[in-house]
Design an enzyme around this catalytic site. Structure first.
Site, PDB file in Angstrom:
ATOM      1  N   ASP A  46       0.574  -1.288   0.128  1.00 39.43           N
ATOM      2  CA  ASP A  46       0.297  -0.014   0.522  1.00 39.43           C
ATOM      3  C   ASP A  46       0.555   1.718   0.191  1.00 39.43           C
ATOM      4  O   ASP A  46       0.470   1.877  -1.177  1.00 39.43           O
ATOM      5  CB  ASP A  46      -1.157  -0.136   1.210  1.00 39.43           C
ATOM      6  CG  ASP A  46      -2.145  -0.886   1.781  1.00 39.43           C
ATOM      7  OD1 ASP A  46      -1.914  -2.006   0.024  1.00 39.43           O
ATOM      8  OD2 ASP A  46      -2.911  -1.008   1.590  1.00 39.43           O
ATOM      9  N   ARG A  77      -1.018   3.463  16.536  1.00 39.11           N
ATOM     10  CA  ARG A  77      -1.151   4.240  16.696  1.00 39.11           C
ATOM     11  C   ARG A  77      -1.038   5.567  16.630  1.00 39.11           C
ATOM     12  O   ARG A  77      -0.329   7.177  15.968  1.00 39.11           O
ATOM     13  CB  ARG A  77      -2.622   4.550  15.682  1.00 39.11           C
ATOM     14  CG  ARG A  77      -3.184   3.380  14.781  1.00 39.11           C
ATOM     15  CD  ARG A  77      -1.981   2.765  14.032  1.00 39.11           C
ATOM     16  NE  ARG A  77      -1.964   1.475  13.078  1.00 39.11           N
ATOM     17  CZ  ARG A  77      -1.180   1.409  12.084  1.00 39.11           C
ATOM     18  NH1 ARG A  77       0.090   0.529  13.066  1.00 39.11           N
ATOM     19  NH2 ARG A  77      -1.531  -0.159  11.721  1.00 39.11           N
ATOM     20  N   ASP A  88      -7.968   2.644  11.138  1.00 43.41           N
ATOM     21  CA  ASP A  88      -6.694   3.354  11.664  1.00 43.41           C
ATOM     22  C   ASP A  88      -6.847   4.675  11.160  1.00 43.41           C
ATOM     23  O   ASP A  88      -6.181   5.359  10.834  1.00 43.41           O
ATOM     24  CB  ASP A  88      -5.687   2.430  10.842  1.00 43.41           C
ATOM     25  CG  ASP A  88      -5.501   1.389  11.633  1.00 43.41           C
ATOM     26  OD1 ASP A  88      -5.592   1.649  12.473  1.00 43.41           O
ATOM     27  OD2 ASP A  88      -4.708   0.263  11.227  1.00 43.41           O
ATOM     28  N   SER A 105      -4.615  -9.137   5.412  1.00 47.30           N
ATOM     29  CA  SER A 105      -3.795  -7.949   5.791  1.00 47.30           C
ATOM     30  C   SER A 105      -3.125  -7.910   7.659  1.00 47.30           C
ATOM     31  O   SER A 105      -4.077  -8.330   7.995  1.00 47.30           O
ATOM     32  CB  SER A 105      -5.393  -6.738   5.802  1.00 47.30           C
ATOM     33  OG  SER A 105      -4.458  -5.678   6.413  1.00 47.30           O
TER      34      SER A 105
END
Length: 413
Positions: A18, A100, A129, A189
């Protein structure tokens, strides 16, 4: 801020599928100078190849940031969360969620250092996210522009990403091995850091499918774990573990050691369907070997050090605290308020906890503390000189008084 106004953008960059495509896409679509940030959070793979790959994609060497933030991650994010015994929806130990805000903080730090006016991430428009990255970034720098390519481009599947990579000559690292042992792009993922590794997608999208054993990367199958139990002693101070088996360790080192023990004994696998913040349910599988041990031990030391009502109130606050982390509100005033209350309960939480590891299980077998509220003079089932059992009668009748009064009224149903 329009595309033409963006001059510099800091990209959270892993070097995977990605973000490799996002790097090229930002260069083409925004015509902006791209700065890459790769975080070493203890994900168990080399991060330096990201530097080589970024430079090969035209990024100036001075614009490639690779930071080892494992100690900061565990000390300032994981440990405070574990003081709260935080679990989302009864099972998820928030391994992705808690990483995060730190990544968002570093993105903003680098943007401030380099004069960038935007940051970018690879989170999709369906996930949590995107919320965590962006709320975190905006809490720290309200004027920052956040670029979320998944909400702008038309590349809406893994196949379309791979086609884009082929078209633009973007090399995709193949870190996963297929069933024949050949390098391949992972079918899942995945996200990893020192606290956990997660798996989503494809085979797992049907919640009735049992996860394939080959999927699990961090833990021995419990059936194949050692037939002999192993004992560990964790030492706590102010609610944080500071030593393992009598040896003092840094936060990241201690968690890494616990991961090794948990891996060996098949501890920390979870398969759940969770409620995402954006609205849909999602099935995810997680391995949190060291964190699972740490949570069990922390609750054990609290059981003898915390006052009853403080412990119960803390348990009532925990779901709200966990939800704030899951939904991306680490830097919010309400999370900071709850953290202050939680931390106030931890000043006397110190001592040793002994746990027994065996085939996927963590069992507490002993706990002791100089601050213990457990007093065997009161708790013993044998004869004692400190507790008058007759006192319990009045205690019970006073607590039952409202029921007694209500029961005497013949009109009440």
């Amino acid at each position: 801020m329009s595309k033409k106004d963006v001059k510099k953008v800091v990209l959270a960059y892993s070097g995977g599928l990605d973000t490799s495509i996002i790097l090229k896409w930002l260069q083409d679509e925004y015509k902006a100078e791209v700065i890459t940030f790769t975080a070493d959070l203890g994900q168990g793979e080399e991060v330096e190849p990201a530097r080589v790959k970024a430079i090969a994609c035209g990024i100036k060497p001075e614009n490639v940031f690779i930071l080892d933030i494992k100690e900061e991650f565990v000390k300032d994010y994981v440990f405070p969360m574990f003081r709260a015994n935080a679990i989302y929806e009864g099972e998820y130990l928030l391994g992705t969620s808690i990483a995060r805000p730190l990544i968002a903080k570093k993105l903003i730090d680098i943007a401030n250092e380099t004069g960038a006016d935007a940051v970018s991430h690879g989170a999709t428009g369906k996930g949590n996210d995107q919320v965590r990255f962006e709320i975190g970034a905006l809490a720290l720098r309200p004027d920052i522009k956040v670029i979320a390519p998944w909400r702008e481009w038309e590349l809406n599947s893994r196949e379309s990403l791979l086609e884009y990579a082929r078209k633009h000559g973007i090399e995709i690292a193949q870190k996963h091995l297929d069933k024949d042992g050949n390098p391949a792009i992972s079918p899942y993922s995945m996200d990893a850091n020192l606290l956990h590794i997660s798996y989503e997608g494809l085979h797992l999208e049907n919640p009735s499918n049992e996860p394939e054993e080959s999927m699990w990367l961090w833990t021995t199958p419990p059936e194949l774990a050692p037939d002999e139990a192993e004992y560990l002693t964790l030492t706590y101070k102010n609610g944080d573990p500071i030593a393992l088996n009598g040896e003092q360790m840094s936060p990241a080192t201690l968690l890494e050691k616990l991961n090794q023990y948990g891996n060996k004994h098949g501890i920390g696998r979870v398969d759940i369907v969770e409620n995402r913040y954006v609205g849909m349910k999602a099935r995810g599988c997680y391995e949190t070997p060291g964190g699972t041990i740490m949570l069990k031990a922390h609750r054990a030391i609290e059981s003898i050090c915390l006052d009853r009502e403080a412990a119960h109130l803390k348990d009532e606050l925990m779901p709200k605290y966990a939800k704030l982390i899951y939904q991306g509100y680490w830097f919010s005033p309400e999370r900071e308020m709850l953290q202050a209350a939680i931390d106030a309960t931890q000043k006397n939480v110190e001592g040793d906890v002994r746990v027994k590891l065996y085939k996927g299980n963590v069992m507490v077998v002993g706990r002791e503390s100089v601050n213990s509220l457990y007093d065997d003079a009161y708790s013993t089932f044998e004869k004692d000189e400190v507790y008058n059992q007759k006192d319990a009668e009045g205690f019970i009748r006073l607590n039952a008084l409202r029921f007694i009064i209500a029961g005497k009224n013949p009109n009440r149903k």
